[in-house]
Design a protein around this motif. Structure first.
Motif, PDB file in Angstrom:
ATOM      1  N   ASP A  79      -7.309   5.042   7.643  1.00 57.37           N
ATOM      2  CA  ASP A  79      -6.213   3.833   7.213  1.00 57.37           C
ATOM      3  C   ASP A  79      -6.819   3.501   5.858  1.00 57.37           C
ATOM      4  OD1 ASP A  79      -4.905   3.310   9.537  1.00 57.37           O
ATOM      5  OD2 ASP A  79      -6.905   1.245   9.584  1.00 57.37           O
ATOM      6  N   LEU A  80      -5.848   3.362   4.742  1.00 54.14           N
ATOM      7  CA  LEU A  80      -6.435   3.425   2.982  1.00 54.14           C
ATOM      8  C   LEU A  80      -6.793   1.869   3.254  1.00 54.14           C
ATOM      9  CD1 LEU A  80      -6.449   4.624   0.417  1.00 54.14           C
ATOM     10  CD2 LEU A  80      -3.982   2.965  -0.082  1.00 54.14           C
ATOM     11  N   HIS A  81      -7.883   1.435   2.859  1.00 56.36           N
ATOM     12  CA  HIS A  81      -7.739   0.010   2.433  1.00 56.36           C
ATOM     13  C   HIS A  81      -8.010  -0.520   0.946  1.00 56.36           C
ATOM     14  CE1 HIS A  81     -10.136  -1.171   6.033  1.00 56.36           C
ATOM     15  NE2 HIS A  81      -9.743   0.509   6.956  1.00 56.36           N
TER      16      HIS A  81
ATOM     17  N   LYS B 289       6.226  -6.622   3.079  1.00 53.63           N
ATOM     18  CA  LYS B 289       5.344  -5.083   3.232  1.00 53.63           C
ATOM     19  C   LYS B 289       5.134  -4.417   2.452  1.00 53.63           C
ATOM     20  CE  LYS B 289       4.695  -7.021   7.086  1.00 53.63           C
ATOM     21  NZ  LYS B 289       3.788  -8.302   6.270  1.00 53.63           N
ATOM     22  N   PRO B 290       4.484  -3.950   1.099  1.00 59.69           N
ATOM     23  CA  PRO B 290       4.437  -3.001   0.135  1.00 59.69           C
ATOM     24  C   PRO B 290       4.469  -1.946   0.491  1.00 59.69           C
ATOM     25  CG  PRO B 290       3.693  -4.845  -0.760  1.00 59.69           C
ATOM     26  CD  PRO B 290       4.190  -5.380   0.881  1.00 59.69           C
ATOM     27  N   GLN B 291       4.954  -0.848   0.009  1.00 61.63           N
ATOM     28  CA  GLN B 291       4.010   0.573   0.794  1.00 61.63           C
ATOM     29  C   GLN B 291       3.987   1.762  -0.503  1.00 61.63           C
ATOM     30  OE1 GLN B 291       7.588   4.241   0.627  1.00 61.63           O
ATOM     31  NE2 GLN B 291       6.276   3.641   2.823  1.00 61.63           N
ATOM     32  N   LYS B 292       2.798   1.742   0.131  1.00 59.79           N
ATOM     33  CA  LYS B 292       1.979   2.513  -2.055  1.00 59.79           C
ATOM     34  C   LYS B 292       2.564   4.032  -1.365  1.00 59.79           C
ATOM     35  CE  LYS B 292      -1.131  -0.715  -3.043  1.00 59.79           C
ATOM     36  NZ  LYS B 292      -1.545  -0.933  -4.470  1.00 59.79           N
ATOM     37  N   VAL B 293       2.803   4.999  -2.441  1.00 61.11           N
ATOM     38  CA  VAL B 293       2.531   6.327  -2.672  1.00 61.11           C
ATOM     39  C   VAL B 293       1.819   6.697  -3.448  1.00 61.11           C
ATOM     40  CG1 VAL B 293       3.941   7.935  -3.544  1.00 61.11           C
ATOM     41  CG2 VAL B 293       5.381   6.192  -2.050  1.00 61.11           C
ATOM     42  N   ILE B 294       0.690   7.649  -3.247  1.00 63.55           N
ATOM     43  CA  ILE B 294      -1.029   7.814  -4.365  1.00 63.55           C
ATOM     44  C   ILE B 294      -0.583   9.171  -4.518  1.00 63.55           C
ATOM     45  CG2 ILE B 294      -2.700   7.831  -4.449  1.00 63.55           C
ATOM     46  CD1 ILE B 294      -3.647   5.503  -2.640  1.00 63.55           C
ATOM     47  N   LYS B 295      -0.347   9.726  -5.501  1.00 64.77           N
ATOM     48  CA  LYS B 295      -0.826  10.986  -6.086  1.00 64.77           C
ATOM     49  C   LYS B 295      -1.777  11.445  -6.349  1.00 64.77           C
ATOM     50  CE  LYS B 295       4.180  11.490  -5.964  1.00 64.77           C
ATOM     51  NZ  LYS B 295       5.278  11.893  -6.941  1.00 64.77           N
TER      52      LYS B 295
ATOM     53  N   LYS C 143      -7.252  -8.549   0.440  1.00 68.03           N
ATOM     54  CA  LYS C 143      -8.151  -7.503   1.339  1.00 68.03           C
ATOM     55  C   LYS C 143      -6.733  -6.944   2.131  1.00 68.03           C
ATOM     56  CE  LYS C 143     -10.338  -3.983   3.880  1.00 68.03           C
ATOM     57  NZ  LYS C 143     -10.925  -3.996   4.686  1.00 68.03           N
ATOM     58  N   GLN C 144      -6.430  -6.241   1.771  1.00 68.17           N
ATOM     59  CA  GLN C 144      -4.868  -4.764   2.326  1.00 68.17           C
ATOM     60  C   GLN C 144      -5.626  -3.585   2.432  1.00 68.17           C
ATOM     61  OE1 GLN C 144      -2.373  -4.281  -0.757  1.00 68.17           O
ATOM     62  NE2 GLN C 144      -1.702  -6.885  -0.257  1.00 68.17           N
ATOM     63  N   VAL C 145      -5.165  -3.956   3.908  1.00 72.81           N
ATOM     64  CA  VAL C 145      -5.135  -2.405   4.871  1.00 72.81           C
ATOM     65  C   VAL C 145      -3.689  -1.766   5.014  1.00 72.81           C
ATOM     66  CG1 VAL C 145      -5.155  -1.353   7.090  1.00 72.81           C
ATOM     67  CG2 VAL C 145      -6.785  -3.652   6.275  1.00 72.81           C
ATOM     68  N   PHE C 146      -3.541  -0.353   4.991  1.00 69.51           N
ATOM     69  CA  PHE C 146      -2.192   0.285   5.562  1.00 69.51           C
ATOM     70  C   PHE C 146      -2.642   1.702   6.217  1.00 69.51           C
ATOM     71  CE2 PHE C 146      -0.461  -0.915   0.932  1.00 69.51           C
ATOM     72  CZ  PHE C 146      -0.822  -1.883   0.286  1.00 69.51           C
ATOM     73  N   LYS C 147      -1.442   1.722   6.530  1.00 68.35           N
ATOM     74  CA  LYS C 147      -1.470   2.991   7.309  1.00 68.35           C
ATOM     75  C   LYS C 147      -0.557   4.149   6.614  1.00 68.35           C
ATOM     76  CE  LYS C 147      -2.708   1.483  12.031  1.00 68.35           C
ATOM     77  NZ  LYS C 147      -4.527   2.366  11.911  1.00 68.35           N
ATOM     78  N   ARG C 148      -0.970   5.231   7.241  1.00 69.14           N
ATOM     79  CA  ARG C 148       0.102   6.666   6.563  1.00 69.14           C
ATOM     80  C   ARG C 148       1.544   6.240   7.209  1.00 69.14           C
ATOM     81  NH1 ARG C 148      -2.064  10.797   3.539  1.00 69.14           N
ATOM     82  NH2 ARG C 148      -4.443  10.455   4.651  1.00 69.14           N
ATOM     83  N   ALA C 149       2.356   6.270   6.210  1.00 70.50           N
ATOM     84  CA  ALA C 149       4.172   6.409   6.992  1.00 70.50           C
ATOM     85  C   ALA C 149       4.488   7.781   7.668  1.00 70.50           C
ATOM     86  CB  ALA C 149       4.833   6.616   6.039  1.00 70.50           C
TER      87      ALA C 149
ATOM     88  N   ASN D 298       2.186   2.049   4.289  1.00 69.55           N
ATOM     89  CA  ASN D 298       2.749   1.634   4.665  1.00 69.55           C
ATOM     90  C   ASN D 298       1.418   0.304   5.012  1.00 69.55           C
ATOM     91  OD1 ASN D 298       5.288   2.819   4.160  1.00 69.55           O
ATOM     92  ND2 ASN D 298       5.190   3.244   6.305  1.00 69.55           N
ATOM     93  N   LEU D 299       1.776  -0.733   4.580  1.00 72.08           N
ATOM     94  CA  LEU D 299       0.684  -2.067   4.474  1.00 72.08           C
ATOM     95  C   LEU D 299       0.963  -2.555   5.593  1.00 72.08           C
ATOM     96  CD1 LEU D 299      -0.763  -4.532   2.936  1.00 72.08           C
ATOM     97  CD2 LEU D 299       0.962  -5.464   2.914  1.00 72.08           C
ATOM     98  N   ILE D 300       0.261  -3.058   6.815  1.00 74.13           N
ATOM     99  CA  ILE D 300      -0.145  -3.197   8.190  1.00 74.13           C
ATOM    100  C   ILE D 300      -0.913  -4.917   7.815  1.00 74.13           C
ATOM    101  CG2 ILE D 300       0.528  -1.386   9.537  1.00 74.13           C
ATOM    102  CD1 ILE D 300      -2.779  -1.329   9.547  1.00 74.13           C
ATOM    103  N   SER D 301      -1.449  -5.023   6.544  1.00 71.94           N
ATOM    104  CA  SER D 301      -2.471  -6.397   6.855  1.00 71.94           C
ATOM    105  C   SER D 301      -2.460  -6.992   5.471  1.00 71.94           C
ATOM    106  CB  SER D 301      -3.586  -6.226   8.043  1.00 71.94           C
ATOM    107  OG  SER D 301      -4.689  -5.648   7.089  1.00 71.94           O
ATOM    108  N   ASN D 302      -3.011  -8.110   5.124  1.00 75.29           N
ATOM    109  CA  ASN D 302      -3.081  -8.250   3.807  1.00 75.29           C
ATOM    110  C   ASN D 302      -3.938  -9.908   4.199  1.00 75.29           C
ATOM    111  OD1 ASN D 302      -2.111  -9.425   1.340  1.00 75.29           O
ATOM    112  ND2 ASN D 302       0.270  -9.495   1.559  1.00 75.29           N
TER     113      ASN D 302
END
Ligand code: ECB
Length: 134
Positions: free
Chosen positions: A115-117, A38-44, A128-134, A10-14
């Motif tokens: 975090d995912l950057h 607040k986009p969500q990314k699913v990565i496989k 620059k976007q930062v995401f945290k695990r949902a 989940n996006l936490i900063s943008n």
């Protein structure tokens, strides 16, 4: 063990999404909506095969690629331009070069702590976007 980006994020900063969208020619009304998301990314990730699905309440975008294999990318629902893209490993970072009408276009993903950057580049703009695990 190679890095594993798999998961739901989940996006936490943008930072500077506005500047990035302006360079891509996104109109004012669309930018106003897009900035609020607040986009969500699913990565496989399966070896060197990736599936990245970015979802939001406004638009979705999905991408599938294999490391080192160039593909035609249609940025549908984003700036709608087409480009030739290739993603490679640079140490533990995933680096995409998007060759097309826009200079210096591409992105880089990496993990930092939990975090995912994501750095999105176009011309002289960096978002620059930062995401945290949902
Ligand atoms: C899909 C959620 C964002 C929707 C924004 C809608 C309109 C703005 C139009 C253009 C802005 C350009 C890009 C939007 C930013 C993020 C979407 C995915 C960015 C991307 O390329 O992610 C990569 C790396 O994770 C995989 O495609």
């Amino acid at each position: 063990m190679p890095v594993d980006f798999s998961g739901t994020w989940n996006l936490i900063s943008n930072d500077n999404f506005e500047g990035y969208m302006v360079t891509l020619g996104i109109d004012f009304a669309t930018r106003k909506i897009a900035k609020m998301l607040k986009p969500q990314k699913v990565i496989k990730q399966d070896g060197d095969s990736f599936y990245i699905h970015t979802t939001s309440t406004f638009r979705d975008y999905s991408l599938q690629f294999k490391i080192g294999e160039e593909f035609e990318e249609d940025n549908k629902g984003l700036d709608n331009r087409k480009c030739k893209s290739v993603v490679t490993w640079e140490n533990d970072k995933l680096v995409c070069v998007q060759t097309g009408e826009k200079k210096n276009r591409g992105w880089t993903h990496w993990l930092e702590g939990d975090d995912l950057h994501l750095e999105l580049r176009c011309e002289n703009q960096v978002c620059k976007q930062v995401f945290k695990r949902a």
